[in-house]
Design a protein around this motif. Structure first.
Motif, PDB file in Angstrom:
ATOM      1  N   ARG A 154      45.868  29.265  49.409  1.00 23.87           N
ATOM      2  CA  ARG A 154      45.412  30.548  48.434  1.00 23.87           C
ATOM      3  C   ARG A 154      47.122  30.715  47.553  1.00 23.87           C
ATOM      4  N   ASN A 155      46.895  30.404  46.502  1.00 26.95           N
ATOM      5  CA  ASN A 155      47.980  30.793  46.154  1.00 26.95           C
ATOM      6  C   ASN A 155      48.421  32.300  45.594  1.00 26.95           C
ATOM      7  N   GLN A 156      48.891  33.107  45.944  1.00 32.77           N
ATOM      8  CA  GLN A 156      49.582  34.503  45.760  1.00 32.77           C
ATOM      9  C   GLN A 156      49.924  34.549  44.868  1.00 32.77           C
ATOM     10  N   LEU A 157      50.591  33.964  44.067  1.00 29.85           N
ATOM     11  CA  LEU A 157      50.505  33.963  42.616  1.00 29.85           C
ATOM     12  C   LEU A 157      49.639  34.424  41.523  1.00 29.85           C
ATOM     13  N   ALA A 158      48.736  33.681  42.033  1.00 28.01           N
ATOM     14  CA  ALA A 158      47.536  33.230  40.764  1.00 28.01           C
ATOM     15  C   ALA A 158      46.573  35.052  41.387  1.00 28.01           C
ATOM     16  N   ARG A 159      46.755  35.105  43.013  1.00 27.49           N
ATOM     17  CA  ARG A 159      45.863  36.236  43.450  1.00 27.49           C
ATOM     18  C   ARG A 159      46.386  37.715  42.875  1.00 27.49           C
ATOM     19  N   GLN A 160      47.987  37.138  42.326  1.00 32.30           N
ATOM     20  CA  GLN A 160      48.582  38.440  41.894  1.00 32.30           C
ATOM     21  C   GLN A 160      48.501  38.780  39.971  1.00 32.30           C
ATOM     22  N   GLU A 161      48.012  37.876  39.271  1.00 26.53           N
ATOM     23  CA  GLU A 161      47.394  37.713  38.027  1.00 26.53           C
ATOM     24  C   GLU A 161      46.315  37.763  37.665  1.00 26.53           C
ATOM     25  N   CYS A 162      45.380  37.532  38.965  1.00 30.80           N
ATOM     26  CA  CYS A 162      43.778  37.953  38.695  1.00 30.80           C
ATOM     27  C   CYS A 162      44.017  39.970  38.915  1.00 30.80           C
ATOM     28  N   ILE A 163      44.403  40.439  40.094  1.00 30.11           N
ATOM     29  CA  ILE A 163      44.720  41.478  39.720  1.00 30.11           C
ATOM     30  C   ILE A 163      45.456  42.442  39.034  1.00 30.11           C
ATOM     31  N   GLU A 164      46.591  41.992  38.304  1.00 29.89           N
ATOM     32  CA  GLU A 164      47.516  42.089  37.479  1.00 29.89           C
ATOM     33  C   GLU A 164      45.830  42.451  36.293  1.00 29.89           C
ATOM     34  N   HIS A 165      44.526  41.439  35.895  1.00 33.19           N
ATOM     35  CA  HIS A 165      43.840  40.986  35.091  1.00 33.19           C
ATOM     36  C   HIS A 165      42.660  42.190  35.368  1.00 33.19           C
ATOM     37  N   TYR A 166      42.231  42.714  36.407  1.00 33.41           N
ATOM     38  CA  TYR A 166      40.508  43.044  36.784  1.00 33.41           C
ATOM     39  C   TYR A 166      41.686  44.701  37.096  1.00 33.41           C
ATOM     40  N   GLY A 167      42.654  44.564  37.933  1.00 31.70           N
ATOM     41  CA  GLY A 167      42.934  45.783  38.444  1.00 31.70           C
ATOM     42  C   GLY A 167      42.789  45.854  40.457  1.00 31.70           C
ATOM     43  N   PHE A 168      42.126  46.703  41.333  1.00 33.00           N
ATOM     44  CA  PHE A 168      41.985  46.809  42.173  1.00 33.00           C
ATOM     45  C   PHE A 168      41.091  47.176  42.825  1.00 33.00           C
ATOM     46  N   THR A 169      39.550  47.141  42.022  1.00 31.08           N
ATOM     47  CA  THR A 169      38.570  47.615  41.629  1.00 31.08           C
ATOM     48  C   THR A 169      37.671  46.096  42.338  1.00 31.08           C
ATOM     49  N   CYS A 170      37.286  47.342  43.285  1.00 33.03           N
ATOM     50  CA  CYS A 170      36.047  45.858  43.331  1.00 33.03           C
ATOM     51  C   CYS A 170      35.080  45.882  42.298  1.00 33.03           C
ATOM     52  N   GLN A 171      34.842  44.314  42.151  1.00 31.76           N
ATOM     53  CA  GLN A 171      34.557  43.536  40.600  1.00 31.76           C
ATOM     54  C   GLN A 171      32.859  43.859  40.588  1.00 31.76           C
ATOM     55  N   VAL A 172      31.896  44.381  41.954  1.00 32.54           N
ATOM     56  CA  VAL A 172      30.711  44.214  42.033  1.00 32.54           C
ATOM     57  C   VAL A 172      30.201  46.076  42.564  1.00 32.54           C
ATOM     58  N   ASP A 207      42.171  29.169  37.186  1.00 28.36           N
ATOM     59  CA  ASP A 207      42.684  30.253  36.469  1.00 28.36           C
ATOM     60  C   ASP A 207      42.811  31.330  36.334  1.00 28.36           C
ATOM     61  N   PRO A 208      43.513  31.888  37.110  1.00 33.97           N
ATOM     62  CA  PRO A 208      42.972  33.385  37.638  1.00 33.97           C
ATOM     63  C   PRO A 208      41.933  34.056  37.053  1.00 33.97           C
ATOM     64  N   LYS A 209      41.552  34.399  34.911  1.00 32.39           N
ATOM     65  CA  LYS A 209      40.744  34.975  35.416  1.00 32.39           C
ATOM     66  C   LYS A 209      39.824  34.347  34.605  1.00 32.39           C
ATOM     67  N   LYS A 210      39.323  33.457  35.037  1.00 29.50           N
ATOM     68  CA  LYS A 210      38.437  32.983  34.520  1.00 29.50           C
ATOM     69  C   LYS A 210      37.298  32.672  36.306  1.00 29.50           C
ATOM     70  N   ASP A 211      38.866  31.934  37.459  1.00 30.38           N
ATOM     71  CA  ASP A 211      38.062  31.639  38.683  1.00 30.38           C
ATOM     72  C   ASP A 211      38.205  32.421  39.946  1.00 30.38           C
ATOM     73  N   LEU A 212      39.052  33.426  38.958  1.00 31.21           N
ATOM     74  CA  LEU A 212      39.139  34.756  40.897  1.00 31.21           C
ATOM     75  C   LEU A 212      38.861  35.957  40.224  1.00 31.21           C
ATOM     76  N   ILE A 213      38.517  36.800  41.331  1.00 31.38           N
ATOM     77  CA  ILE A 213      37.774  38.043  41.218  1.00 31.38           C
ATOM     78  C   ILE A 213      37.564  38.645  41.788  1.00 31.38           C
ATOM     79  N   PRO A 214      37.774  40.260  41.708  1.00 29.55           N
ATOM     80  CA  PRO A 214      38.663  40.932  43.031  1.00 29.55           C
ATOM     81  C   PRO A 214      37.404  41.422  43.144  1.00 29.55           C
ATOM     82  N   VAL A 215      37.751  41.786  44.808  1.00 29.05           N
ATOM     83  CA  VAL A 215      36.179  42.062  45.882  1.00 29.05           C
ATOM     84  C   VAL A 215      36.573  43.297  47.114  1.00 29.05           C
TER      85      VAL A 215
END
Length: 243
Positions: A154-172, A207-215
């Motif tokens: 679990r790449n923590q930097l990729a995780r954080q970059e995903c959250i930087e892009h989407y925020g902390f709100t569940c995307q579902v 790719d943190p913006k395409k492969d990951l999403i906050p839920v």
């Protein structure tokens, strides 16, 4: 690099921090750095680099290798792993920006990035949630349950970059923990791999913006009720059909 220059950079870090905390203005900070012998342009570069590192955002003006290393070291010492992750995101964005615009390779910058990235990867333990582990052995109720982390890192930097892009709100379901729990829920969210990494069978570049999403944890669990996992769109449609 001479001792005076190192002293200037160390002073620049402290003043840049004061500017970031709104204790002094950008202009006042730059004036103070000019008084110790730094040029105005360099003074502003050091000030803005710190601000962008703290936010995990791109800075476009280059600071030298010693300054980069010193900034990362001090940010980690003062802000911990979360601060260092933000600074590394910023440095990564800067390296990619510089290489794309100049066509030159930032060898020293990449060496510094790799050194701190590997430190995080090898020495800092990330929070592991129940849906991100595989059971190795399970004993009767009341006894210890032994688990191992999924072998896919679990790449923590990729995780954080995903959250930087989407925020902390569940995307579902649009649930936000801070809105519901206040300070207790601040900066809490799960991150879902859009592609089920356990089915890939090899390492791949995330790719943190395409492969990951906050839920949220509930939606995360529901996404994995099926193998392969439901897509975010499919789960949204299920919720609409029920409600």
């Amino acid at each position: 690099m001479g001792k005076n220059t190192r002293n200037q950079i160390q002073t620049a870090f402290e003043i840049a921090k004061k500017v970031y905390l709104n204790e002094v203005s950008v202009s006042e900070g730059a004036n103070q750095l000019e008084q110790i012998g730094l040029k105005r342009s360099s003074s502003l570069d050091y000030i803005y680099a710190y601000s962008k590192m703290m936010q995990g955002k791109l800075y476009t003006r280059t600071i030298n290798a010693y300054a980069t290393n010193y900034y990362l070291h001090e940010i980690f010492k003062q802000q911990g792993a979360q601060g260092l992750r933000s600074a590394l995101l910023s440095l990564k964005a800067h390296i990619e920006y510089y290489e794309n615009t100049s066509g030159a390779s930032v060898i020293k910058g990449r060496e510094i990035y790799d050194m701190y990235f590997n430190y995080i990867k090898d020495n800092l333990v990330a929070t592991v949630y129940p849906d991100e582990v595989e059971l190795k052995k399970e004993y009767s109720e009341g006894l210890t349950r032994q688990v191992i982390v999924n072998s896919y890192e679990r790449n923590q930097l990729a995780r954080q970059e995903c959250i930087e892009h989407y925020g902390f709100t569940c995307q579902v379901c649009d649930f936000n923990f801070k809105n519901a729990y206040g300070e207790l829920g601040q900066d809490f969210i799960h991150v879902h791999h859009v592609i089920d990494i356990a089915t890939i069978g090899k390492k791949y570049t995330v790719d943190p913006k395409k492969d990951l999403i906050p839920v949220c944890p509930n939606c995360h669990a529901m996404l994995h009720k099926r193998k392969p996992a439901y897509t975010v769109s499919e789960l949204k449609n299920i919720m609409r059909s029920v409600n």
